[in-house]
Design a protein around this motif. Sequence first.
Motif, PDB file in Angstrom:
ATOM      1  N   THR A 135       0.813  -1.217   0.000  1.00 23.45           N
ATOM      2  CA  THR A 135       0.000   0.000   0.000  1.00 23.45           C
ATOM      3  C   THR A 135       0.849   1.271   0.000  1.00 23.45           C
ATOM      4  O   THR A 135       0.417   2.314  -0.498  1.00 23.45           O
ATOM      5  N   ASN A 163       3.181   1.949  -1.857  1.00 29.23           N
ATOM      6  CA  ASN A 163       3.453   2.333  -3.249  1.00 29.23           C
ATOM      7  C   ASN A 163       2.435   3.330  -3.794  1.00 29.23           C
ATOM      8  O   ASN A 163       2.669   3.953  -4.827  1.00 29.23           O
ATOM      9  N   HIS A 164       1.306   3.494  -3.108  1.00 30.81           N
ATOM     10  CA  HIS A 164       0.241   4.363  -3.596  1.00 30.81           C
ATOM     11  C   HIS A 164       0.209   5.720  -2.888  1.00 30.81           C
ATOM     12  O   HIS A 164      -0.745   6.483  -3.066  1.00 30.81           O
ATOM     13  N   GLY A 169       1.844   8.449  -3.456  1.00 32.64           N
ATOM     14  CA  GLY A 169       1.781   9.565  -4.399  1.00 32.64           C
ATOM     15  C   GLY A 169       0.367   9.837  -4.882  1.00 32.64           C
ATOM     16  O   GLY A 169      -0.046  11.010  -5.028  1.00 32.64           O
ATOM     17  N   GLU A 170      -0.395   8.782  -5.142  1.00 29.69           N
ATOM     18  CA  GLU A 170      -1.783   8.953  -5.588  1.00 29.69           C
ATOM     19  C   GLU A 170      -2.607   9.662  -4.517  1.00 29.69           C
ATOM     20  O   GLU A 170      -3.418  10.555  -4.821  1.00 29.69           O
ATOM     21  N   LEU A 171      -2.410   9.264  -3.262  1.00 32.25           N
ATOM     22  CA  LEU A 171      -3.187   9.850  -2.175  1.00 32.25           C
ATOM     23  C   LEU A 171      -2.835  11.324  -1.974  1.00 32.25           C
ATOM     24  O   LEU A 171      -3.719  12.147  -1.685  1.00 32.25           O
ATOM     25  N   ASP A 183      -1.655  13.396  -4.351  1.00 34.68           N
ATOM     26  CA  ASP A 183      -2.142  14.152  -5.513  1.00 34.68           C
ATOM     27  C   ASP A 183      -3.622  14.482  -5.406  1.00 34.68           C
ATOM     28  O   ASP A 183      -4.074  15.519  -5.902  1.00 34.68           O
ATOM     29  N   ARG A 184      -4.388  13.624  -4.757  1.00 32.05           N
ATOM     30  CA  ARG A 184      -5.820  13.881  -4.593  1.00 32.05           C
ATOM     31  C   ARG A 184      -6.092  15.132  -3.768  1.00 32.05           C
ATOM     32  O   ARG A 184      -7.155  15.742  -3.889  1.00 32.05           O
TER      33      ARG A 184
END
Length: 362
Positions: A20, A22-23, A25-27, A29-30
């Motif tokens: 988890t 690894n994600h 950056g996605e969180l 950016d939101r």
Amino acid sequence: MLYDFRSFVNPGHYAFGKGTFNHLGELIDRRKTPTNDWTVFMIDHFFQDKENILNRIPKSDKDLVIFIDSTEEPKTTLVNKYRDQILAHQDTLPAVMVGMGGGTAMDYAKSTGLMVTNPGDSKDYQGLDLIKNEGIYTICIPTITGTGAEVSMTAVLSGPEKKLGIKCDYTIPNEVIFDPELLATVPNEDRFFTGMDNFIHNVESMNGSWINSMGLAFAEKSNDITVEVFMNKYRDQLEADEKMMVASIMGGNSTTYGQVGVCHALSYGLAVVLGTHHGVGNCIVFNQLEKYYPEGYKTFKEMQAAQGVEIPANITAGCTEEQFDQMVEISWALEHMWDNAFGHDWKNKISKEEIKDLFKRM
């Protein structure tokens, strides 16, 4: 209880399981906007030379990385310093605060994110519901497990006069990443001390007057798992770490619906006067509390024997009477903990002399 009603808050989002992290950056950016488009990373100094982890952190040129010295308890003076550093870094506020490490790094992220949006000195917010403004969106990533800081409504800080948390709904992280693979490098002794922090605050909750059915359920299950882990029921370390992450979540929630007690009150005295780290301090104190928590003490000693960990002894041997008196006064002032341990008439159940004697045995 010292208050009759509260509608409790938990972290808004969880991501649990291997990979988890690894994600992240996605969180992040939101949460970014055209004006608030940068991040503060507060990372345990343990990772300062760990390129395999640092290279996975989604850092941009605008971002600020602060490495946190986790060998000392979080301090109000450093929260103020980090707040000033963040405000000077860019013309706009950060979109996200990331706290990565143990309880120290996460509590710094939680408290500093609040101080960015609240005026004054962080020591003035040590207490319940003193924060007025919501802080920066905070993501916590535990890399050692047991403190419960990742789900707690408290950021525990040592100030010039007391050790006490900034405690309110806004202190709770907005998001938590639970990746057991990040625990792979934790030394066994550190695993034990943070795991026992979880075990001890559950024992205090379960035996306290503040507990309700919700808190009791969390504490009981959390300690069932903790005992399985430290009695070596899991041969695979990754599985044990994943289980302890669950235990830590439940343990943190148990104190939301309950309260700590004798051990934490005394441990705070050790921390302020001697700088004793929280998990180690709790074990030093609990080692003297068979009278107050006999069943928990028995299980604690069984886990210690199974892990072969030595608990520091004689740490107060060189203390002056003035230092003992200071430890007593710091502990005595934590009325909510004593109220939970002994009820509203707690001053008739324990004395300052008894507390001093306990410190002298440590």
